[in-house]
Write a protein that holds these residues in place. Sequence first.
Motif, mmCIF file in Angstrom:
data_model
loop_
_atom_site.group_PDB
_atom_site.id
_atom_site.type_symbol
_atom_site.label_atom_id
_atom_site.label_comp_id
_atom_site.label_asym_id
_atom_site.label_seq_id
_atom_site.Cartn_x
_atom_site.Cartn_y
_atom_site.Cartn_z
ATOM 1 N N THR A 126 -10.276 -53.070 -6.476
ATOM 2 C CA THR A 126 -9.085 -52.614 -7.207
ATOM 3 C C THR A 126 -9.064 -51.102 -7.423
ATOM 4 O O THR A 126 -8.401 -50.607 -8.327
ATOM 5 C CB THR A 126 -8.982 -53.327 -8.565
ATOM 6 N N ALA A 127 -9.784 -50.369 -6.581
ATOM 7 C CA ALA A 127 -9.748 -48.912 -6.610
ATOM 8 C C ALA A 127 -9.865 -48.432 -5.166
ATOM 9 O O ALA A 127 -9.911 -49.241 -4.241
ATOM 10 C CB ALA A 127 -10.873 -48.360 -7.484
ATOM 11 N N SER A 128 -9.934 -47.126 -4.966
ATOM 12 C CA SER A 128 -9.925 -46.599 -3.602
ATOM 13 C C SER A 128 -11.274 -45.995 -3.219
ATOM 14 O O SER A 128 -12.122 -45.695 -4.067
ATOM 15 C CB SER A 128 -8.831 -45.548 -3.448
ATOM 16 N N PHE A 129 -11.437 -45.807 -1.903
ATOM 17 C CA PHE A 129 -12.670 -45.267 -1.323
ATOM 18 C C PHE A 129 -12.315 -44.356 -0.150
ATOM 19 O O PHE A 129 -11.280 -44.541 0.491
ATOM 20 C CB PHE A 129 -13.565 -46.394 -0.794
ATOM 21 N N ALA A 130 -13.202 -43.411 0.139
ATOM 22 C CA ALA A 130 -13.012 -42.577 1.325
ATOM 23 C C ALA A 130 -13.258 -43.378 2.587
ATOM 24 O O ALA A 130 -12.594 -43.187 3.608
ATOM 25 C CB ALA A 130 -13.952 -41.376 1.268
ATOM 26 N N GLN A 131 -14.235 -44.291 2.530
ATOM 27 C CA GLN A 131 -14.572 -45.157 3.653
ATOM 28 C C GLN A 131 -14.870 -46.550 3.120
ATOM 29 O O GLN A 131 -15.045 -46.747 1.919
ATOM 30 C CB GLN A 131 -15.802 -44.627 4.393
ATOM 31 N N ALA A 132 -14.971 -47.495 4.036
ATOM 32 C CA ALA A 132 -15.268 -48.866 3.633
ATOM 33 C C ALA A 132 -16.597 -48.917 2.889
ATOM 34 O O ALA A 132 -17.604 -48.394 3.369
ATOM 35 C CB ALA A 132 -15.337 -49.757 4.869
ATOM 36 N N PRO A 133 -16.641 -49.516 1.705
ATOM 37 C CA PRO A 133 -17.874 -49.577 0.919
ATOM 38 C C PRO A 133 -18.885 -50.554 1.526
ATOM 39 O O PRO A 133 -18.664 -51.768 1.560
ATOM 40 C CB PRO A 133 -17.398 -50.032 -0.461
ATOM 41 N N ALA A 134 -19.998 -50.021 2.003
ATOM 42 C CA ALA A 134 -21.008 -50.837 2.671
ATOM 43 C C ALA A 134 -21.558 -51.916 1.757
ATOM 44 O O ALA A 134 -21.891 -53.019 2.207
ATOM 45 C CB ALA A 134 -22.137 -49.937 3.179
ATOM 46 N N SER A 135 -21.655 -51.611 0.457
ATOM 47 C CA SER A 135 -22.233 -52.573 -0.479
ATOM 48 C C SER A 135 -21.365 -53.819 -0.625
ATOM 49 O O SER A 135 -21.875 -54.899 -0.940
ATOM 50 C CB SER A 135 -22.434 -51.919 -1.848
ATOM 51 N N LEU A 136 -20.057 -53.690 -0.411
ATOM 52 C CA LEU A 136 -19.177 -54.857 -0.445
ATOM 53 C C LEU A 136 -19.153 -55.566 0.903
ATOM 54 O O LEU A 136 -19.167 -56.796 0.964
ATOM 55 C CB LEU A 136 -17.766 -54.451 -0.860
ATOM 56 N N LEU A 137 -19.116 -54.808 1.978
ATOM 57 C CA LEU A 137 -19.149 -55.424 3.301
ATOM 58 C C LEU A 137 -20.383 -56.292 3.483
ATOM 59 O O LEU A 137 -20.320 -57.349 4.117
ATOM 60 C CB LEU A 137 -19.118 -54.339 4.379
ATOM 61 N N ALA A 138 -21.500 -55.853 2.890
ATOM 62 C CA ALA A 138 -22.748 -56.595 3.036
ATOM 63 C C ALA A 138 -22.711 -57.949 2.346
ATOM 64 O O ALA A 138 -23.563 -58.808 2.603
ATOM 65 C CB ALA A 138 -23.905 -55.762 2.486
ATOM 66 N N GLN A 139 -21.736 -58.153 1.470
ATOM 67 C CA GLN A 139 -21.662 -59.404 0.715
ATOM 68 C C GLN A 139 -20.675 -60.407 1.307
ATOM 69 O O GLN A 139 -20.436 -61.464 0.728
ATOM 70 C CB GLN A 139 -21.288 -59.107 -0.735
ATOM 71 N N LEU A 140 -20.121 -60.093 2.481
ATOM 72 C CA LEU A 140 -19.169 -60.989 3.107
ATOM 73 C C LEU A 140 -19.870 -62.111 3.861
ATOM 74 O O LEU A 140 -20.862 -61.890 4.562
ATOM 75 C CB LEU A 140 -18.280 -60.230 4.088
ATOM 76 N N ALA A 141 -19.332 -63.303 3.754
ATOM 77 C CA ALA A 141 -19.748 -64.412 4.600
ATOM 78 C C ALA A 141 -19.216 -64.169 6.010
ATOM 79 O O ALA A 141 -18.358 -63.310 6.235
ATOM 80 C CB ALA A 141 -19.192 -65.718 4.043
ATOM 81 N N ASN A 142 -19.725 -64.931 6.984
ATOM 82 C CA ASN A 142 -19.165 -64.845 8.328
ATOM 83 C C ASN A 142 -17.688 -65.234 8.277
ATOM 84 O O ASN A 142 -17.307 -66.213 7.631
ATOM 85 C CB ASN A 142 -19.924 -65.767 9.283
ATOM 86 N N ASN A 143 -16.860 -64.444 8.923
ATOM 87 C CA ASN A 143 -15.398 -64.568 8.866
ATOM 88 C C ASN A 143 -14.839 -64.212 7.493
ATOM 89 O O ASN A 143 -13.683 -64.504 7.193
ATOM 90 C CB ASN A 143 -14.927 -65.971 9.273
ATOM 91 N N GLY A 144 -15.649 -63.566 6.657
ATOM 92 C CA GLY A 144 -15.172 -63.116 5.362
ATOM 93 C C GLY A 144 -14.286 -61.893 5.493
ATOM 94 O O GLY A 144 -14.337 -61.160 6.485
#
Length: 213
Positions: A149-167
């Motif tokens: 619910t906020a913005s980033f300069a680039q995709a946040p790696a810490s959130l990407l790392a928490q995705l399931a496959n096809n997440g």
Amino acid sequence: MDWENARYLLVEQQIRPWNVLNPVILERILNTRREDFVPADKKELAFVDAELPLANGQLMLAPKVEARLLQEIDLKPSDKLLIAGPGAAYLVALAAGLCANVVAVDADVEYVAFINAQLKAAGIKNARAEVGDALAANGQAPFDAIIATASFAQAPASLLAQLANNGRLLAIIGEEPMMYATLYRQAGAVLEQKQVFDYNLPRMRVTIPAFEF
């Protein structure tokens, strides 16, 4: 105020014109009392087409943006969703009717207590808010979907790392004056990305490593 008429006008005058046409989402909005999920001193502004300032200096997203984020993330009834960041009370309540489980993480103790109290009052049992760093590893990962619910300069790696496959991760990416809601999909070893609409939001208030493409 005639809250039900205000809710109808919210859908017809703000949300539909923003290309939110999914009937399931529109029905959820019509059946969820946004006025109960804004701070008490902002109740009369619950249906204003703008971000609402919160006492902690953060913002609650405009309702049309919350609806569009939910449409773009394309929640399934079996999904486990993480909402990372500030001002998510109404977004949590909406999402709870669209997927199996919702976890919101926010650093503000009082706001988290407010979310949980309002969820309980509304009889919503499959969603909760937790106090913590919204970008830290969460013990309930992996998630099928994550909304920031906020913005980033680039995709946040810490959130990407928490995705399931096809997440899927949906976050606002870029620099002023032009940022984009960007949808990332983790498909095996491949991370797909797509810009879905333009919108500016303040930065998430933490320093994190970014994902490098």
